[in-house]
Design a protein around this motif. Structure first.
Motif, PDB file in Angstrom:
ATOM      1  N   LEU A  20       6.319  15.583   0.325  1.00 40.14           N
ATOM      2  CA  LEU A  20       5.901  14.796  -0.841  1.00 40.14           C
ATOM      3  C   LEU A  20       4.480  14.263  -0.707  1.00 40.14           C
ATOM      4  CD1 LEU A  20       9.108  12.731  -1.664  1.00 40.14           C
ATOM      5  CD2 LEU A  20       8.118  14.581  -3.004  1.00 40.14           C
ATOM      6  N   PHE A  21       4.142  13.740   0.455  1.00 40.53           N
ATOM      7  CA  PHE A  21       2.873  13.043   0.606  1.00 40.53           C
ATOM      8  C   PHE A  21       1.806  13.866   1.322  1.00 40.53           C
ATOM      9  CE2 PHE A  21       5.974   9.559   0.305  1.00 40.53           C
ATOM     10  CZ  PHE A  21       5.486   8.959  -0.829  1.00 40.53           C
ATOM     11  N   GLY A  22       2.190  14.851   2.078  1.00 39.83           N
ATOM     12  CA  GLY A  22       1.213  15.648   2.811  1.00 39.83           C
ATOM     13  C   GLY A  22       0.824  14.987   4.115  1.00 39.83           C
ATOM     14  N   ILE A  53      -0.047  10.473   4.955  1.00 37.71           N
ATOM     15  CA  ILE A  53       0.928   9.666   5.699  1.00 37.71           C
ATOM     16  C   ILE A  53       0.252   8.616   6.584  1.00 37.71           C
ATOM     17  CG2 ILE A  53       2.739   9.753   7.455  1.00 37.71           C
ATOM     18  CD1 ILE A  53       3.732  12.291   6.102  1.00 37.71           C
ATOM     19  N   PRO A  54      -0.820   8.955   7.359  1.00 32.41           N
ATOM     20  CA  PRO A  54      -1.456   7.891   8.150  1.00 32.41           C
ATOM     21  C   PRO A  54      -2.022   6.765   7.281  1.00 32.41           C
ATOM     22  CG  PRO A  54      -2.140  10.034   8.957  1.00 32.41           C
ATOM     23  CD  PRO A  54      -1.369  10.271   7.694  1.00 32.41           C
ATOM     24  N   GLU A  55      -2.539   7.103   6.108  1.00 33.97           N
ATOM     25  CA  GLU A  55      -3.041   6.058   5.206  1.00 33.97           C
ATOM     26  C   GLU A  55      -1.897   5.164   4.728  1.00 33.97           C
ATOM     27  OE1 GLU A  55      -5.245   7.809   2.012  1.00 33.97           O
ATOM     28  OE2 GLU A  55      -6.364   9.109   3.360  1.00 33.97           O
ATOM     29  N   LEU A  56      -0.758   5.769   4.421  1.00 36.06           N
ATOM     30  CA  LEU A  56       0.396   4.978   3.981  1.00 36.06           C
ATOM     31  C   LEU A  56       0.886   4.056   5.093  1.00 36.06           C
ATOM     32  CD1 LEU A  56       2.407   7.727   2.082  1.00 36.06           C
ATOM     33  CD2 LEU A  56       1.225   5.790   1.071  1.00 36.06           C
ATOM     34  N   MET A  57       0.931   4.568   6.317  1.00 34.00           N
ATOM     35  CA  MET A  57       1.393   3.755   7.445  1.00 34.00           C
ATOM     36  C   MET A  57       0.408   2.628   7.742  1.00 34.00           C
ATOM     37  SD  MET A  57       4.305   4.842   8.355  1.00 34.00           S
ATOM     38  CE  MET A  57       4.709   5.370   6.712  1.00 34.00           C
ATOM     39  N   ARG A  58      -0.896   2.914   7.624  1.00 33.19           N
ATOM     40  CA  ARG A  58      -1.915   1.885   7.846  1.00 33.19           C
ATOM     41  C   ARG A  58      -1.760   0.779   6.800  1.00 33.19           C
ATOM     42  NH1 ARG A  58      -6.176   5.029   7.413  1.00 33.19           N
ATOM     43  NH2 ARG A  58      -5.768   5.864   9.476  1.00 33.19           N
ATOM     44  N   GLY A  59      -1.561   1.161   5.550  1.00 30.60           N
ATOM     45  CA  GLY A  59      -1.365   0.177   4.490  1.00 30.60           C
ATOM     46  C   GLY A  59      -0.104  -0.633   4.701  1.00 30.60           C
ATOM     47  N   LEU A  60       0.952   0.036   5.155  1.00 30.06           N
ATOM     48  CA  LEU A  60       2.198  -0.671   5.425  1.00 30.06           C
ATOM     49  C   LEU A  60       2.017  -1.678   6.556  1.00 30.06           C
ATOM     50  CD1 LEU A  60       5.249  -0.923   4.860  1.00 30.06           C
ATOM     51  CD2 LEU A  60       5.586   0.887   6.540  1.00 30.06           C
ATOM     52  N   GLY A  61       1.292  -1.280   7.594  1.00 28.99           N
ATOM     53  CA  GLY A  61       1.035  -2.183   8.715  1.00 28.99           C
ATOM     54  C   GLY A  61       0.215  -3.391   8.301  1.00 28.99           C
ATOM     55  N   LYS A  62      -0.816  -3.161   7.479  1.00 28.30           N
ATOM     56  CA  LYS A  62      -1.631  -4.285   6.994  1.00 28.30           C
ATOM     57  C   LYS A  62      -0.807  -5.223   6.132  1.00 28.30           C
ATOM     58  CE  LYS A  62      -6.157  -2.066   7.019  1.00 28.30           C
ATOM     59  NZ  LYS A  62      -7.272  -1.593   6.191  1.00 28.30           N
ATOM     60  N   GLY A  63       0.038  -4.646   5.289  1.00 32.31           N
ATOM     61  CA  GLY A  63       0.890  -5.478   4.439  1.00 32.31           C
ATOM     62  C   GLY A  63       1.854  -6.321   5.245  1.00 32.31           C
ATOM     63  N   MET A  64       2.435  -5.727   6.287  1.00 31.12           N
ATOM     64  CA  MET A  64       3.356  -6.481   7.135  1.00 31.12           C
ATOM     65  C   MET A  64       2.622  -7.585   7.883  1.00 31.12           C
ATOM     66  SD  MET A  64       5.751  -3.399   8.589  1.00 31.12           S
ATOM     67  CE  MET A  64       6.521  -4.428   9.800  1.00 31.12           C
TER      68      MET A  64
END
Length: 67
Positions: free
Chosen positions: A24-26, A30-41
């Motif tokens: 779905l994301f390629g 995925i690393p950008e999504l994980m980085r954003g998730l980490g910053k949000g947390m």
């Protein structure tokens, strides 16, 4: 039935989920999504702990004399 989702998922199910997410994301997204998730947390944890309060500098007196 007090099964949690993590207990209900086995290795094959987790692999299938990871493959679907990769499709779905390629691979580049995925690393950008994980980085954003980490910053949000981190922001959530800092906000919860009250770490978002900036340290206040002491008041400085104005030593300039009016003209």
């Amino acid at each position: 039935m007090s099964n949690t989702i993590a207990a209900a998922l086995g290795t094959p199910e987790i692999i299938i989920i990871l493959v679907v997410v990769l499709l779905l994301f390629g691979g580049k997204k995925i690393p950008e999504l994980m980085r954003g998730l980490g910053k949000g947390m981190k922001e959530f944890k800092d906000g919860k702990d009250g770490a978002d309060n900036d340290p206040v500098e002491p008041n400085r007196t104005n030593t300039n004399k009016p003209l």
